[in-house]
Design a protein around this motif. Structure first.
Motif, PDB file in Angstrom:
ATOM      1  N   VAL A 202      14.260   7.880  28.497  1.00  0.00           N
ATOM      2  CA  VAL A 202      14.347   8.918  29.533  1.00  0.00           C
ATOM      3  C   VAL A 202      15.072  10.130  28.972  1.00  0.00           C
ATOM      4  CG1 VAL A 202      15.034   9.451  31.888  1.00  0.00           C
ATOM      5  CG2 VAL A 202      14.531   7.082  31.254  1.00  0.00           C
ATOM      6  N   LYS A 203      14.402  11.262  28.964  1.00  0.00           N
ATOM      7  CA  LYS A 203      14.994  12.497  28.449  1.00  0.00           C
ATOM      8  C   LYS A 203      15.313  13.433  29.613  1.00  0.00           C
ATOM      9  CE  LYS A 203      12.409  12.112  24.106  1.00  0.00           C
ATOM     10  NZ  LYS A 203      13.576  11.606  23.347  1.00  0.00           N
ATOM     11  N   THR A 204      16.496  14.040  29.584  1.00  0.00           N
ATOM     12  CA  THR A 204      16.878  15.000  30.609  1.00  0.00           C
ATOM     13  C   THR A 204      17.389  16.281  29.951  1.00  0.00           C
ATOM     14  OG1 THR A 204      19.159  14.195  30.774  1.00  0.00           O
ATOM     15  CG2 THR A 204      17.509  13.160  32.207  1.00  0.00           C
ATOM     16  N   ALA A 205      17.269  17.375  30.686  1.00  0.00           N
ATOM     17  CA  ALA A 205      17.730  18.670  30.166  1.00  0.00           C
ATOM     18  C   ALA A 205      17.963  19.618  31.328  1.00  0.00           C
ATOM     19  CB  ALA A 205      16.691  19.254  29.211  1.00  0.00           C
ATOM     20  N   MET A 206      18.700  20.675  31.060  1.00  0.00           N
ATOM     21  CA  MET A 206      18.938  21.742  32.032  1.00  0.00           C
ATOM     22  C   MET A 206      18.509  23.065  31.416  1.00  0.00           C
ATOM     23  SD  MET A 206      20.564  20.689  34.909  1.00  0.00           S
ATOM     24  CE  MET A 206      21.598  19.323  35.507  1.00  0.00           C
ATOM     25  N   THR A 207      17.808  23.880  32.189  1.00  0.00           N
ATOM     26  CA  THR A 207      17.403  25.191  31.686  1.00  0.00           C
ATOM     27  C   THR A 207      18.477  26.243  31.914  1.00  0.00           C
ATOM     28  OG1 THR A 207      16.392  25.925  33.755  1.00  0.00           O
ATOM     29  CG2 THR A 207      15.010  24.648  32.235  1.00  0.00           C
ATOM     30  N   GLY A 208      19.359  26.007  32.884  1.00  0.00           N
ATOM     31  CA  GLY A 208      20.381  26.989  33.226  1.00  0.00           C
ATOM     32  C   GLY A 208      19.897  28.064  34.170  1.00  0.00           C
ATOM     33  N   SER A 209      18.703  27.871  34.752  1.00  0.00           N
ATOM     34  CA  SER A 209      18.147  28.908  35.631  1.00  0.00           C
ATOM     35  C   SER A 209      17.297  28.291  36.727  1.00  0.00           C
ATOM     36  CB  SER A 209      17.292  29.879  34.823  1.00  0.00           C
ATOM     37  OG  SER A 209      16.590  30.780  35.675  1.00  0.00           O
ATOM     38  N   PHE A 210      17.349  28.903  37.916  1.00  0.00           N
ATOM     39  CA  PHE A 210      16.477  28.501  39.014  1.00  0.00           C
ATOM     40  C   PHE A 210      15.294  29.452  39.179  1.00  0.00           C
ATOM     41  CE2 PHE A 210      20.515  26.544  40.649  1.00  0.00           C
ATOM     42  CZ  PHE A 210      20.086  25.230  40.529  1.00  0.00           C
ATOM     43  N   SER A 211      15.213  30.454  38.344  1.00  0.00           N
ATOM     44  CA  SER A 211      14.160  31.445  38.502  1.00  0.00           C
ATOM     45  C   SER A 211      13.293  31.640  37.258  1.00  0.00           C
ATOM     46  CB  SER A 211      14.764  32.805  38.889  1.00  0.00           C
ATOM     47  OG  SER A 211      15.681  33.245  37.898  1.00  0.00           O
ATOM     48  N   ASP A 212      13.745  31.154  36.116  1.00  0.00           N
ATOM     49  CA  ASP A 212      13.037  31.388  34.860  1.00  0.00           C
ATOM     50  C   ASP A 212      11.939  30.344  34.666  1.00  0.00           C
ATOM     51  OD1 ASP A 212      12.190  31.896  32.262  1.00  0.00           O
ATOM     52  OD2 ASP A 212      14.212  32.386  31.546  1.00  0.00           O
ATOM     53  N   VAL A 213      10.747  30.645  35.179  1.00  0.00           N
ATOM     54  CA  VAL A 213       9.614  29.732  35.087  1.00  0.00           C
ATOM     55  C   VAL A 213       9.211  29.524  33.627  1.00  0.00           C
ATOM     56  CG1 VAL A 213       7.183  29.401  35.715  1.00  0.00           C
ATOM     57  CG2 VAL A 213       8.776  30.397  37.369  1.00  0.00           C
ATOM     58  N   ALA A 214       9.220  30.593  32.839  1.00  0.00           N
ATOM     59  CA  ALA A 214       8.804  30.509  31.443  1.00  0.00           C
ATOM     60  C   ALA A 214       9.709  29.571  30.644  1.00  0.00           C
ATOM     61  CB  ALA A 214       8.799  31.900  30.810  1.00  0.00           C
ATOM     62  N   LYS A 215      11.014  29.649  30.903  1.00  0.00           N
ATOM     63  CA  LYS A 215      11.950  28.786  30.175  1.00  0.00           C
ATOM     64  C   LYS A 215      11.740  27.331  30.558  1.00  0.00           C
ATOM     65  CE  LYS A 215      16.817  28.438  28.873  1.00  0.00           C
ATOM     66  NZ  LYS A 215      18.180  29.032  29.050  1.00  0.00           N
ATOM     67  N   MET A 216      11.511  27.062  31.838  1.00  0.00           N
ATOM     68  CA  MET A 216      11.222  25.708  32.278  1.00  0.00           C
ATOM     69  C   MET A 216       9.958  25.183  31.620  1.00  0.00           C
ATOM     70  SD  MET A 216      11.726  22.929  34.080  1.00  0.00           S
ATOM     71  CE  MET A 216      12.980  23.240  35.328  1.00  0.00           C
ATOM     72  N   LYS A 217       8.935  26.014  31.557  1.00  0.00           N
ATOM     73  CA  LYS A 217       7.684  25.589  30.929  1.00  0.00           C
ATOM     74  C   LYS A 217       7.899  25.299  29.449  1.00  0.00           C
ATOM     75  CE  LYS A 217       2.890  26.958  30.066  1.00  0.00           C
ATOM     76  NZ  LYS A 217       1.847  28.003  30.267  1.00  0.00           N
ATOM     77  N   GLU A 218       8.613  26.180  28.775  1.00  0.00           N
ATOM     78  CA  GLU A 218       8.863  26.004  27.338  1.00  0.00           C
ATOM     79  C   GLU A 218       9.622  24.703  27.066  1.00  0.00           C
ATOM     80  OE1 GLU A 218      11.184  28.336  23.669  1.00  0.00           O
ATOM     81  OE2 GLU A 218      11.248  29.110  25.721  1.00  0.00           O
ATOM     82  N   MET A 219      10.651  24.444  27.857  1.00  0.00           N
ATOM     83  CA  MET A 219      11.453  23.233  27.650  1.00  0.00           C
ATOM     84  C   MET A 219      10.630  21.983  27.960  1.00  0.00           C
ATOM     85  SD  MET A 219      15.272  22.429  29.080  1.00  0.00           S
ATOM     86  CE  MET A 219      15.956  23.769  28.076  1.00  0.00           C
ATOM     87  N   THR A 220       9.823  22.047  29.006  1.00  0.00           N
ATOM     88  CA  THR A 220       8.987  20.903  29.368  1.00  0.00           C
ATOM     89  C   THR A 220       7.932  20.645  28.294  1.00  0.00           C
ATOM     90  OG1 THR A 220       9.312  21.431  31.717  1.00  0.00           O
ATOM     91  CG2 THR A 220       7.558  19.882  31.175  1.00  0.00           C
ATOM     92  N   LEU A 221       7.322  21.691  27.784  1.00  0.00           N
ATOM     93  CA  LEU A 221       6.346  21.527  26.706  1.00  0.00           C
ATOM     94  C   LEU A 221       6.976  20.839  25.505  1.00  0.00           C
ATOM     95  CD1 LEU A 221       4.450  24.952  26.826  1.00  0.00           C
ATOM     96  CD2 LEU A 221       3.481  22.694  27.326  1.00  0.00           C
ATOM     97  N   SER A 222       8.214  21.215  25.192  1.00  0.00           N
ATOM     98  CA  SER A 222       8.914  20.600  24.069  1.00  0.00           C
ATOM     99  C   SER A 222       9.098  19.101  24.278  1.00  0.00           C
ATOM    100  CB  SER A 222      10.273  21.271  23.868  1.00  0.00           C
ATOM    101  OG  SER A 222      11.030  20.616  22.868  1.00  0.00           O
ATOM    102  N   LEU A 223       9.445  18.721  25.490  1.00  0.00           N
ATOM    103  CA  LEU A 223       9.645  17.302  25.800  1.00  0.00           C
ATOM    104  C   LEU A 223       8.320  16.548  25.814  1.00  0.00           C
ATOM    105  CD1 LEU A 223      12.368  17.723  28.565  1.00  0.00           C
ATOM    106  CD2 LEU A 223      12.689  16.764  26.278  1.00  0.00           C
ATOM    107  N   ILE A 224       7.279  17.190  26.299  1.00  0.00           N
ATOM    108  CA  ILE A 224       5.951  16.575  26.262  1.00  0.00           C
ATOM    109  C   ILE A 224       5.520  16.359  24.812  1.00  0.00           C
ATOM    110  CG2 ILE A 224       3.504  16.892  26.800  1.00  0.00           C
ATOM    111  CD1 ILE A 224       4.405  18.422  29.327  1.00  0.00           C
ATOM    112  N   ASP A 225       5.801  17.336  23.965  1.00  0.00           N
ATOM    113  CA  ASP A 225       5.449  17.213  22.551  1.00  0.00           C
ATOM    114  C   ASP A 225       6.235  16.107  21.852  1.00  0.00           C
ATOM    115  OD1 ASP A 225       3.633  19.248  22.842  1.00  0.00           O
ATOM    116  OD2 ASP A 225       4.945  20.812  22.034  1.00  0.00           O
ATOM    117  N   GLN A 226       7.349  15.700  22.475  1.00  0.00           N
ATOM    118  CA  GLN A 226       8.127  14.574  21.946  1.00  0.00           C
ATOM    119  C   GLN A 226       7.620  13.231  22.467  1.00  0.00           C
ATOM    120  OE1 GLN A 226      12.488  15.160  22.209  1.00  0.00           O
ATOM    121  NE2 GLN A 226      12.072  17.355  22.462  1.00  0.00           N
ATOM    122  N   GLY A 227       6.559  13.291  23.274  1.00  0.00           N
ATOM    123  CA  GLY A 227       5.938  12.053  23.726  1.00  0.00           C
ATOM    124  C   GLY A 227       6.050  11.749  25.201  1.00  0.00           C
TER     125      GLY A 227
END
Length: 344
Positions: A202-227
């Protein structure tokens, strides 16, 4: 990319983000907030409550304040309560508004957001016959208590469902800003996933923002790429980025707070919904039955304040065995066998 037709739905849904923040942001106040009284409904013979609601913003915001107003209307309809509310209450007016309701003999005065804690604790000792309730608060003494829709249970169900659906044995939960409601959701996600499969990654992370959609997408893509093949975002409107990433990589997403299947029908397999209406009704029943205690009331699956949304288009895609496992977790949480935060 999302179809353009989804955007109006997306905007409306994510304004519910309260969901996670619990009324942290205060709306601009009206110059002279005034109580709005409403009619009383309900069956004869029931003990009528007088319930007042104090709101930091307008009831038509399609978000945090609207959820509480829906709860007030539910108390009126289901409990036969006499209700009133004041919207757009600034910090400088909090004490005056709450005192006014107490002087009018209201049994329950609900302040929607932890920013009302200080004012409630000043006014409450002068009106011991009234119960002052802080939604998403953390205080409890004498006639002051807090009412919380259980973020830990929301995360627990999300994590359990993610673990049941995962084929890679890797799942992820991404929050917005670091604060207790978000952290509790992520902690619940980890524990829920481990409840189903102790060996899951189970991987967890915080983006530090409630409005930055792009940052959330980028971080999620990174986790998806990790499997990770099932993901969840808890960051108000920024959560959209997690769904976008899942849609782009063709993995599954689980919604938070409201039924988000309409945002991406082929991606959002289910959502865990929180209902302030059910939480407020459940609390009203406690008061009616004379069972009030000064404590923090966590309302979750048992009270109907936390529940799984339908599977929609996934109904026929999920096996009977998978759905049975998911339903069993829900029952375990409802019965208290699972989903109880360790420090409570």
């Amino acid at each position: 990319m999302f179809k353009k037709s989804y955007w109006l739905l997306v905007v409306a849904v994510f304004l519910l983000g309260l969901l996670a923040l619990g009324g942290c942001g205060q709306q601009k106040a009206a110059e002279q907030p005034s109580p709005q009284e409403e009619g009383t409904q309900g069956g004869e013979g029931s003990e009528k409550l007088k319930v007042a609601l104090v709101l930091p913003g307008p009831i038509n915001d399609n978000g945090w304040n609207a959820t509480a107003y829906e709860g007030l209307k539910a108390m009126e309809q289901e409990l036969g309560a006499e209700v009133s509310y004041t919207e757009n209450v600034s910090q400088s007016d909090q004490e005056e508004i709450m005192r006014g309701y107490a002087e009018q003999g209201y049994d329950i005065i609900i302040a929607h957001g932890f920013q009302f804690e200080g004012a409630a604790q000043k006014v409450a000792p002068q009106f011991t016959e009234s119960i002052f309730v802080i939604n998403n608060g953390s205080v409890a003494k004498d006639n002051v208590c807090s009412l919380v829709v259980d973020n830990y249970q929301i995360g627990f169900l999300q994590g359990a469902v993610a673990a049941i659906l995962s084929k890679s044995n890797k799942v992820a939960a991404i929050g917005g800003e670091e604060m207790p409601p978000i952290r509790e959701t992520l902690d619940g996600f980890v524990d829920g996933a481990k409840y189903v499969n102790p060996n899951i990654d189970v991987k967890t992370a915080m983006t530090g923002s409630f409005s930055d959609v792009a940052k959330m997408k980028e971080m999620t893509l990174s986790l998806i790429d990790q499997g990770c093949d099932v993901v969840m975002g808890d960051a108000n409107q920024a959560s959209l980025g997690a769904i976008q990433a899942a849609q782009e990589r063709k993995v599954l997403a689980i919604g938070y707070g409201a039924d988000l299947n309409g945002v991406a029908p082929d991606t959002v397999v289910t959502s865990v919904v929180q209902s302030w209406a059910q939480a407020m009704v459940a609390f009203g029943k406690i008061v009616q039955e004379g069972q009030y205690e000064p404590k923090i009331y966590y309302m979750g699956v048992k009270e109907g304040a936390v529940y799984l949304a339908p599977f929609h288009g996934f109904e026929d895609k999920l096996s009977a065995e998978v759905k049975e496992k998911i339903n069993q977790v829900v029952e375990d949480v409802k019965s208290g066998k699972a989903g109880i935060k360790p420090d409570r």
